[in-house]
Design a protein around this motif. Structure first.
Motif, PDB file in Angstrom:
ATOM      1  N   LEU A  72      -6.200  -5.455  -3.642  1.00  0.00           N
ATOM      2  CA  LEU A  72      -5.577  -4.213  -3.148  1.00  0.00           C
ATOM      3  C   LEU A  72      -4.803  -3.529  -4.277  1.00  0.00           C
ATOM      4  O   LEU A  72      -4.955  -2.325  -4.522  1.00  0.00           O
ATOM      5  N   ARG A 102     -19.216   2.056   1.865  1.00  0.00           N
ATOM      6  CA  ARG A 102     -18.123   2.951   1.471  1.00  0.00           C
ATOM      7  C   ARG A 102     -18.352   3.529   0.076  1.00  0.00           C
ATOM      8  O   ARG A 102     -18.244   4.748  -0.117  1.00  0.00           O
ATOM      9  N   SER A 112      -9.305  -6.278   2.774  1.00  0.00           N
ATOM     10  CA  SER A 112      -9.066  -6.237   4.222  1.00  0.00           C
ATOM     11  C   SER A 112      -9.888  -7.321   4.940  1.00  0.00           C
ATOM     12  O   SER A 112      -9.430  -7.910   5.912  1.00  0.00           O
ATOM     13  N   THR A 129       0.826  -1.206   0.000  1.00  0.00           N
ATOM     14  CA  THR A 129       0.000   0.000   0.000  1.00  0.00           C
ATOM     15  C   THR A 129       0.860   1.256   0.000  1.00  0.00           C
ATOM     16  O   THR A 129       0.564   2.239  -0.700  1.00  0.00           O
ATOM     17  N   VAL A 141     -10.621  -2.469  -1.859  1.00  0.00           N
ATOM     18  CA  VAL A 141      -9.716  -2.370  -0.701  1.00  0.00           C
ATOM     19  C   VAL A 141     -10.412  -2.908   0.554  1.00  0.00           C
ATOM     20  O   VAL A 141      -9.821  -3.647   1.349  1.00  0.00           O
ATOM     21  N   HIS A 142     -11.679  -2.551   0.713  1.00  0.00           N
ATOM     22  CA  HIS A 142     -12.449  -3.077   1.853  1.00  0.00           C
ATOM     23  C   HIS A 142     -12.510  -4.609   1.784  1.00  0.00           C
ATOM     24  O   HIS A 142     -12.286  -5.298   2.794  1.00  0.00           O
ATOM     25  N   MET A 189      -5.689   1.860   8.285  1.00  0.00           N
ATOM     26  CA  MET A 189      -6.387   0.602   8.522  1.00  0.00           C
ATOM     27  C   MET A 189      -5.486  -0.562   8.948  1.00  0.00           C
ATOM     28  O   MET A 189      -5.793  -1.262   9.918  1.00  0.00           O
ATOM     29  N   GLU A 218     -11.053   5.219   9.253  1.00  0.00           N
ATOM     30  CA  GLU A 218     -10.156   5.724   8.204  1.00  0.00           C
ATOM     31  C   GLU A 218     -10.740   5.522   6.811  1.00  0.00           C
ATOM     32  O   GLU A 218     -10.677   6.410   5.966  1.00  0.00           O
ATOM     33  N   LEU A 219     -11.309   4.355   6.568  1.00  0.00           N
ATOM     34  CA  LEU A 219     -11.850   4.075   5.236  1.00  0.00           C
ATOM     35  C   LEU A 219     -13.181   4.818   5.015  1.00  0.00           C
ATOM     36  O   LEU A 219     -13.492   5.208   3.885  1.00  0.00           O
ATOM     37  N   SER A 244      -5.005   6.120   3.986  1.00  0.00           N
ATOM     38  CA  SER A 244      -6.010   5.708   4.965  1.00  0.00           C
ATOM     39  C   SER A 244      -6.025   4.194   5.177  1.00  0.00           C
ATOM     40  O   SER A 244      -6.390   3.720   6.238  1.00  0.00           O
ATOM     41  N   SER A 245      -5.603   3.446   4.162  1.00  0.00           N
ATOM     42  CA  SER A 245      -5.667   1.991   4.314  1.00  0.00           C
ATOM     43  C   SER A 245      -4.318   1.378   4.682  1.00  0.00           C
ATOM     44  O   SER A 245      -4.229   0.172   4.902  1.00  0.00           O
TER      45      SER A 245
END
Lengths: 300, 300
Positions: free
Chosen positions: B122, B52, B84, A123, B80-81, B157, B187-188, B151-152
């Motif tokens: 990602l 999101r 994770s 990232t 991205v979510h 995150m 953050e996300l 943020s990630s």
């Protein structure tokens, strides 16, 4: 310019500069987790050849871009390379305890930390590339991000890792092995050269020749890796008792498919072929020519 | 415009559009590994609230940017979510067999596939954001990449996941839990709103108010999650016998620290607080106001 030095000097200078840049980029900020950063630093700053940063910087040099202007991008590609090694070493993947004589991330820390350190380095590479500190022109920054993400993603490196794992312990053709090598190693080698060329604002013709060169160099590198692995020289093994049986015999290896002699012939062929692509750049490409010999003759 | 619909209609429309966009972005190309893509599609296209993407699209709408212009960015943040969640569910992390009633990626496929599918999603998010199809202005593309990566990553995150794991089975203060919630979820949420605001070319003042709103909404969402988890309602558990003992009692939970009553009070407080931040936008923010109630009253 890296370009004007001897290869040995250039590799050394480059690795020092990239090491310093990576270290500066991995500094603890407020509200950050120190354990995670420690794991990121452990893997990213451990000893390495820094071949990808070297390719990137040298290719940028080739078109007049000074070394300092490509250090951020060089660090970014090394972070992506590092993340791929961390995840590749995980128990569910290659299950390696050591990398270049040091404990792998999940052995030094634990699996969760290794997974997250890899995620974080990947990232971060894109965060670095998106910054104006990397290049003043946002279009160039987008180009760099596009090249790196495409080459390391599901059409590139990650796909190579997947096919590699899917074919473990299977008999596969040398063409299939070459494809895995191209994806796992070649893609990031090609990306390094292309990113350097983008920073140096090279023409499409220039990029094409560099791409062919990087493609062959990647294959060369990986075949040499397989040969060293076969001889048991890699991973710190040098004792004659330990090299009688190849380490990681379950890994995909060109040597197991075509034999050591044919693998050595492939090395020679790829040396010639990759040098042919560099002729287009004339004397300017001296150091890249020397790099081909370095990669084919290396013993670790 | 999503903004003009009822919340229910807007959430529905948004999830259909994002689903279609994600599916279109995950199409098999030549020389690609179908197994890896299957795993990427399995997790990314499984049922989800798409909160999101909804935040991103609605915030872009708020400043006049049409829904279609933010669909690529919305898909990127959902990828991205998804990544994770896949990595979070791994045996070395939360070790979950199910997510929203479906097998987790490593259970449906295997661990190696799950790790690589997460990595690939990602990486792909940044490839998408770097494309001119996402936005014609490369400076805006770089902004989007910067927000999402920061943020990630290891200041956002991923750091939250790490601190969460480090504190498992430990007694920690509610302030520390709030910090973990902010990093893991907030953050996300904040990135979603900020990315929408960037696409809509909002002012810094606008962005500030949206950030406060998203911060509180993220906390609200996570506390509600903890309450639902405590009641055993999440993960498909509704039988009264199964809800007497909280599921995942080893997980960090605000309910275990301050009790269910105080947690419910927190929900009320955060509802009011997040609505206060939206007053600045007047009637335009109606749907975001409704979203706050939706998040605080949801039962799954």
């Amino acid at each position: 310019m890296i370009l004007d030095k001897s290869l040995k000097e250039a590799l050394f200078t480059c690795s020092i500069l990239v090491q310093k840049k990576m270290s500066d980029l991995l500094i603890l900020e407020e509200s950050q987790d120190s354990h995670l950063l420690e794991a990121m630093r452990y893997s990213a700053l451990s000893e390495g050849k820094r071949l990808r940063p070297f390719l990137l910087i040298t290719c940028a040099n080739l078109f007049g871009a000074p070394t300092i202007s490509s250090l951020n991008a060089a660090a970014a590609i090394e972070f992506v390379h590092t993340y791929s090694l961390i995840h590749d070493d995980l128990p569910a993947m290659d299950n390696d305890d050591f990398r270049r004589g040091n404990l792998t991330s999940h052995k030094k820390f634990d699996e969760a930390t290794a997974i997250l350190a890899g995620d974080a380095l990947l990232t971060y590479a894109f965060e670095i590339l998106s910054s104006a500190k990397t290049h003043e022109d946002p279009l160039i920054r987008c180009e760099l991000i596009k090249i790196l993400s495409r080459s390391s993603g599901f059409r590139g490196m990650v796909s190579g890792q997947m096919i590699d794992i899917e074919n473990k312990n299977k008999k596969i053709t040398k063409e299939k092995i070459a494809n895995i090598h191209r994806l796992k190693t070649g893609e990031l080698f090609m990306a390094s050269c292309e990113m350097g060329a983008v920073i140096g604002k090279a023409s499409n013709e220039d990029k094409k020749h560099l791409k062919y060169f990087a493609h062959d160099l990647g294959l060369l590198f990986q075949i040499k890796d397989d040969i060293l692995d076969y001889k048991g020289i890699k991973r710190g093994k040098t004792d004659i008792d330990e090299i009688t049986k190849p380490k990681n015999s379950d890994n995909i290896s060109i040597v197991h498919t075509i034999g050591i002699e044919a693998a050595n012939q492939q090395i020679e062929l790829l040396c010639d072929q990759s040098k042919t692509h560099l002729k287009y750049f004339g004397h300017k490409a001296r150091i890249l020519n020397e790099l081909i010999d370095y990669v084919s003759l290396r013993s670790s």
